[in-house]
Write an enzyme that holds these catalytic residues in place. Structure first.
Site, PDB file in Angstrom:
ATOM      1  N   GLU A 129       0.746  -1.427  -0.047  1.00 36.44           N
ATOM      2  CA  GLU A 129      -0.181  -0.314  -0.300  1.00 36.44           C
ATOM      3  C   GLU A 129       0.599   1.113   0.284  1.00 36.44           C
ATOM      4  O   GLU A 129       2.034   0.974   0.481  1.00 36.44           O
ATOM      5  CB  GLU A 129      -0.903   0.387   1.340  1.00 36.44           C
ATOM      6  CG  GLU A 129      -2.056  -0.827   0.840  1.00 36.44           C
ATOM      7  CD  GLU A 129      -3.055  -1.207   2.461  1.00 36.44           C
ATOM      8  OE1 GLU A 129      -2.436  -0.356   3.749  1.00 36.44           O
ATOM      9  OE2 GLU A 129      -3.962  -1.731   2.587  1.00 36.44           O
ATOM     10  N   PRO A 130      -0.256   2.378  -0.053  1.00 35.21           N
ATOM     11  CA  PRO A 130       1.747   3.740  -0.031  1.00 35.21           C
ATOM     12  C   PRO A 130       2.073   4.178   1.191  1.00 35.21           C
ATOM     13  O   PRO A 130       2.928   4.227   0.756  1.00 35.21           O
ATOM     14  CB  PRO A 130       0.415   4.875  -0.720  1.00 35.21           C
ATOM     15  CG  PRO A 130      -0.804   3.993  -1.151  1.00 35.21           C
ATOM     16  CD  PRO A 130      -1.392   2.509  -0.815  1.00 35.21           C
ATOM     17  N   TRP A 158       2.029  -0.877  -6.601  1.00 30.06           N
ATOM     18  CA  TRP A 158       2.811  -1.695  -7.210  1.00 30.06           C
ATOM     19  C   TRP A 158       2.649  -3.072  -7.326  1.00 30.06           C
ATOM     20  O   TRP A 158       3.165  -3.390  -7.415  1.00 30.06           O
ATOM     21  CB  TRP A 158       4.218  -1.443  -6.155  1.00 30.06           C
ATOM     22  CG  TRP A 158       5.040   0.031  -5.738  1.00 30.06           C
ATOM     23  CD1 TRP A 158       4.357   0.039  -4.549  1.00 30.06           C
ATOM     24  CD2 TRP A 158       5.173   0.700  -6.432  1.00 30.06           C
ATOM     25  NE1 TRP A 158       5.012   1.627  -4.739  1.00 30.06           N
ATOM     26  CE2 TRP A 158       5.485   1.912  -5.773  1.00 30.06           C
ATOM     27  CE3 TRP A 158       5.910   1.059  -8.135  1.00 30.06           C
ATOM     28  CZ2 TRP A 158       5.797   3.118  -5.688  1.00 30.06           C
ATOM     29  CZ3 TRP A 158       6.193   1.934  -8.377  1.00 30.06           C
ATOM     30  CH2 TRP A 158       6.521   3.183  -7.470  1.00 30.06           C
ATOM     31  N   ASP A 240       7.537 -17.007   1.743  1.00 27.14           N
ATOM     32  CA  ASP A 240       8.461 -18.335   2.063  1.00 27.14           C
ATOM     33  C   ASP A 240       8.861 -18.727   0.617  1.00 27.14           C
ATOM     34  O   ASP A 240       9.747 -19.849   0.417  1.00 27.14           O
ATOM     35  CB  ASP A 240       7.730 -18.790   2.248  1.00 27.14           C
ATOM     36  CG  ASP A 240       8.776 -18.614   3.568  1.00 27.14           C
ATOM     37  OD1 ASP A 240       9.171 -17.944   4.265  1.00 27.14           O
ATOM     38  OD2 ASP A 240       8.381 -19.510   5.055  1.00 27.14           O
ATOM     39  N   GLN A 279      44.641  -8.683 -17.613  1.00 29.78           N
ATOM     40  CA  GLN A 279      44.272  -9.402 -16.002  1.00 29.78           C
ATOM     41  C   GLN A 279      42.816  -8.522 -15.874  1.00 29.78           C
ATOM     42  O   GLN A 279      42.293  -9.163 -14.735  1.00 29.78           O
ATOM     43  CB  GLN A 279      45.422  -9.237 -15.402  1.00 29.78           C
ATOM     44  CG  GLN A 279      46.251 -10.388 -15.610  1.00 29.78           C
ATOM     45  CD  GLN A 279      47.522 -10.820 -15.597  1.00 29.78           C
ATOM     46  OE1 GLN A 279      47.655  -9.562 -13.922  1.00 29.78           O
ATOM     47  NE2 GLN A 279      48.303 -11.598 -15.067  1.00 29.78           N
ATOM     48  N   GLY A 341      30.689   1.745 -24.323  1.00 26.02           N
ATOM     49  CA  GLY A 341      29.553   2.155 -24.621  1.00 26.02           C
ATOM     50  C   GLY A 341      28.288   1.342 -25.162  1.00 26.02           C
ATOM     51  O   GLY A 341      27.285   1.628 -25.075  1.00 26.02           O
ATOM     52  N   GLU A 364       8.999  -8.109  -3.532  1.00 28.67           N
ATOM     53  CA  GLU A 364       8.968  -9.227  -2.947  1.00 28.67           C
ATOM     54  C   GLU A 364      10.179  -9.262  -1.676  1.00 28.67           C
ATOM     55  O   GLU A 364      10.453 -10.026  -1.098  1.00 28.67           O
ATOM     56  CB  GLU A 364       9.310 -10.482  -3.397  1.00 28.67           C
ATOM     57  CG  GLU A 364       7.895 -11.044  -4.544  1.00 28.67           C
ATOM     58  CD  GLU A 364       7.455 -12.062  -5.377  1.00 28.67           C
ATOM     59  OE1 GLU A 364       8.635 -12.601  -4.176  1.00 28.67           O
ATOM     60  OE2 GLU A 364       7.945 -12.153  -6.145  1.00 28.67           O
ATOM     61  N   GLY A 365       9.997  -8.399  -1.010  1.00 25.80           N
ATOM     62  CA  GLY A 365      11.052  -8.348   0.226  1.00 25.80           C
ATOM     63  C   GLY A 365      11.770  -7.490  -0.034  1.00 25.80           C
ATOM     64  O   GLY A 365      13.224  -8.076  -0.443  1.00 25.80           O
TER      65      GLY A 365
HETATM   66  N1  COS Z   1       5.699 -17.703   8.027  1.00 21.81           N
HETATM   67  C1  COS Z   1       4.592 -17.529   8.594  1.00 21.81           C
HETATM   68  N2  COS Z   1       4.122 -17.225   9.553  1.00 21.81           N
HETATM   69  C2  COS Z   1       5.224 -16.372  10.015  1.00 21.81           C
HETATM   70  C3  COS Z   1       6.301 -15.563   8.729  1.00 21.81           C
HETATM   71  C4  COS Z   1       6.634 -17.041   7.294  1.00 21.81           C
HETATM   72  N3  COS Z   1       7.797 -16.546   7.211  1.00 21.81           N
HETATM   73  N4  COS Z   1       6.998 -14.935   9.411  1.00 21.81           N
HETATM   74  C5  COS Z   1       6.524 -14.597  10.301  1.00 21.81           C
HETATM   75  N5  COS Z   1       5.466 -15.203  10.933  1.00 21.81           N
HETATM   76  C6  COS Z   1       4.897 -14.841  11.879  1.00 21.81           C
HETATM   77  C7  COS Z   1       5.690 -14.796  13.272  1.00 21.81           C
HETATM   78  O1  COS Z   1       5.491 -15.925  12.834  1.00 21.81           O
HETATM   79  C8  COS Z   1       3.899 -13.702  13.668  1.00 21.81           C
HETATM   80  O2  COS Z   1       3.356 -14.992  13.861  1.00 21.81           O
HETATM   81  P1  COS Z   1       3.505 -15.210  15.876  1.00 21.81           P
HETATM   82  O3  COS Z   1       2.877 -13.737  16.558  1.00 21.81           O
HETATM   83  O4  COS Z   1       1.852 -16.168  16.057  1.00 21.81           O
HETATM   84  O5  COS Z   1       5.035 -15.935  15.874  1.00 21.81           O
HETATM   85  C9  COS Z   1       3.901 -13.029  13.145  1.00 21.81           C
HETATM   86  O6  COS Z   1       3.938 -13.715  11.067  1.00 21.81           O
HETATM   87  C10 COS Z   1       3.981 -11.736  12.467  1.00 21.81           C
HETATM   88  O7  COS Z   1       5.886 -12.190  12.183  1.00 21.81           O
HETATM   89  P2  COS Z   1       7.068 -10.529  12.850  1.00 21.81           P
HETATM   90  O8  COS Z   1       6.224 -10.112  14.322  1.00 21.81           O
HETATM   91  O9  COS Z   1       8.013 -11.022  12.124  1.00 21.81           O
HETATM   92  O10 COS Z   1       6.032  -9.266  11.690  1.00 21.81           O
HETATM   93  P3  COS Z   1       6.948  -8.022  11.763  1.00 21.81           P
HETATM   94  O11 COS Z   1       5.397  -6.927  10.941  1.00 21.81           O
HETATM   95  O12 COS Z   1       8.179  -7.707  12.498  1.00 21.81           O
HETATM   96  O13 COS Z   1       6.775  -8.051   9.964  1.00 21.81           O
HETATM   97  C11 COS Z   1       8.874  -8.315   8.215  1.00 21.81           C
HETATM   98  C12 COS Z   1       8.373  -8.770   9.771  1.00 21.81           C
HETATM   99  C13 COS Z   1       9.561  -7.618   8.203  1.00 21.81           C
HETATM  100  C14 COS Z   1      10.051  -9.456   8.137  1.00 21.81           C
HETATM  101  C15 COS Z   1       7.416  -8.420   7.059  1.00 21.81           C
HETATM  102  O14 COS Z   1       7.213  -7.174   7.324  1.00 21.81           O
HETATM  103  C16 COS Z   1       7.598  -8.497   6.239  1.00 21.81           C
HETATM  104  O15 COS Z   1       8.394  -9.317   5.401  1.00 21.81           O
HETATM  105  N6  COS Z   1       8.155  -7.390   4.848  1.00 21.81           N
HETATM  106  C17 COS Z   1       8.090  -7.649   3.475  1.00 21.81           C
HETATM  107  C18 COS Z   1       7.261  -7.520   2.441  1.00 21.81           C
HETATM  108  C19 COS Z   1       7.030  -7.916   1.411  1.00 21.81           C
HETATM  109  O16 COS Z   1       8.159  -8.614   1.088  1.00 21.81           O
HETATM  110  N7  COS Z   1       7.054  -6.911   0.127  1.00 21.81           N
HETATM  111  C20 COS Z   1       6.450  -6.628  -0.190  1.00 21.81           C
HETATM  112  C21 COS Z   1       5.211  -6.626  -1.222  1.00 21.81           C
HETATM  113  S1  COS Z   1       5.031  -8.409  -2.438  1.00 21.81           S
HETATM  114  S2  COS Z   1       6.229  -6.988  -4.070  1.00 21.81           S
END
Ligand code: COS
Length: 381
Positions: A129-130, A158, A240, A279, A341, A364-365
């Site tokens: 989101e924005p 996006w 994942d 080299q 170039g 995707e992160g």
């Molecule tokens: N699989 C399953 N569960 C997951 C997980 C995963 N890979 N990652 C986190 N969780 C769970 C955690 O275990 C936690 O659950 P519990 O509280 O029950 O333990 C919950 O989700 C929240 O996790 P966390 O506290 O780590 O969340 P945060 O808000 O700190 O977020 C990041 C962590 C920054 C890693 C996350 O927001 C992220 O990946 N951001 C990037 C997003 C992204 O890729 N954006 C692009 C969009 S697609 S183009």
């Protein structure tokens, strides 16, 4: 001939090697495509990849559900990216957009997969989101329960395939709890009344991309993917699976950059000898080759680990994406340098690789997020 020796690594089975060979042959006959109209190009690529059977890897078969094979996803993205970045994009979005349905969808929702796997429907993943990109838990879009329906209000941005997708996997706040535990996932058909494209977004390596507006979009409760409040975990589980495939696409760009560079170094004369005799050029090529192999090991380690049944590969996927995308950026940059170039000339393959690779370190992160993920996983947090 690109180096295919990695396919002999123990991560792979014969079916992967056969798939890689068949796809490479298809790519040589069909790619690259004309990018002047990216919407038309992506629709046509999805249809053709579907006809050729390659989209079957992007989602589970509702009639014979087997887990997604991440190694096949990675080999496919690497191979497509080596031939044409837009083909990789078209393939990847079919998987990312339906990942939540493959992993958590109902039987009714899985019916969509028959179409997306055949290239007869395009899908998109609407998470950002924005005001919430990296910080997913901070999203503002709402989905309010109203009897047998949910009503969605807010914006997504996006969104790859935004404007041409037939279905969107949309994440919105349902309010079971604050933050990460109050988000749910929904399957929203593109023709749902109230859903519109607010803006098409132009980027350095053009592909269909948009900001979407949800104005009282009313969808049946059966559109909920998985359980209410599980949206954050669903999004992370999808990432994942697909994050290592972003690393694989970066690997494809890097491998192409290396191939172009070795061809150039062997054929271009400088100071009365081939460029390769310098080299400093050999040093570049050594660094590039090392980067490609190291990324390859991390990408296919993550894919193999997931395929071997690991419930989560958060650490492995983050390492694969971080290393492969950052390294590919360096490799492509070195390819540009060695091409002189020509490397920055519009339309040259190395120039397009330079534009194509950049976004992979963001979407995707972002690389920075992958570092947070790796650090937390390493600390056991
Ligand atoms: N699989 C399953 N569960 C997951 C997980 C995963 N890979 N990652 C986190 N969780 C769970 C955690 O275990 C936690 O659950 P519990 O509280 O029950 O333990 C919950 O989700 C929240 O996790 P966390 O506290 O780590 O969340 P945060 O808000 O700190 O977020 C990041 C962590 C920054 C890693 C996350 O927001 C992220 O990946 N951001 C990037 C997003 C992204 O890729 N954006 C692009 C969009 S697609 S183009």
């Amino acid at each position: 001939m690109p180096d295919r020796s990695f396919l002999n690594w123990p991560f792979f089975e014969d079916r992967h090697r056969e798939h890689a060979a068949r796809l490479d042959e298809w790519c040589a006959a069909n790619l690259p495509v004309d990018h002047s109209d990216v919407d038309a190009a992506c629709k046509s690529l999805v249809a053709r990849l579907g006809d050729a059977g390659f989209l079957k890897a992007t989602a589970i078969d509702p009639d014979d559900p087997q887990p997604l094979d991440v190694r096949t996803l990675c080999i496919t993205r690497e191979t497509l990216a080596r031939h044409d970045g837009l083909a990789d994009f078209a393939f990847a979005m079919q998987g990312l957009g339906t990942g939540a349905i493959s992993l958590f969808g109902s039987d009714e929702q899985k019916e969509w997969l028959k179409k997306t796997r055949a290239g007869k429907a395009l899908s998109a993943f609407a998470l950002s989101e924005p005001r919430s990109g990296s910080d997913v838990a901070n999203m503002e879009m709402t989905a309010a329960r109203d009897g047998d329906h949910f009503v969605l209000n807010g914006e997504k941005t996006w969104i790859s395939n935004g404007g041409i997708a037939d279905l969107y996997c949309v994440f919105a706040r349902t309010g079971e709890a604050p933050g990460a535990k109050g988000i749910s996932a929904f399957l929203v058909p593109a023709d749902a009344p109230g859903l519109s494209v607010a803006e098409r977004l132009e980027v350095i390596a053009p592909h269909p991309l948009a900001r979407l507006f949800f104005d009282g979009v009313r969808i049946p409760a059966s559109a909920l993917i998985g359980k209410a409040g599980d949206g954050f975990k669903i999004a992370m589980s999808v990432l994942d699976v697909f994050r290592s495939t972003v690393g694989a696409a970066a690997l494809g760009f890097a491998r192409r950059a290396l191939d172009e560079t070795t061809a150039r170094a062997g054929s271009r004369q400088l100071f009365g000898a081939p460029l390769f005799d310098l080299q400093m050029v050999q040093g570049h090529i050594a660094d590039m080759a090392l980067g490609v192999d190291a990324s390859s090991l991390l990408v296919y380690r993550a894919a193999w680990t997931k395929d071997s049944g690991a419930p989560r590969v958060t650490r492995e996927a983050a390492m694969a994406k971080l290393h492969a995308t950052d390294t590919a950026q360096e490799i492509v940059d070195q390819a540009v340098q060695i091409h002189g170039g020509d490397g920055v000339k519009k339309g040259h393959i190395v120039e397009s690789l330079y534009r194509e690779i950049r976004a992979l370190r963001i979407y995707e992160g972002a690389s920075d997020v992958q570092k947070i993920v790796i650090a937390r996983q390493t600390m056991g947090a």
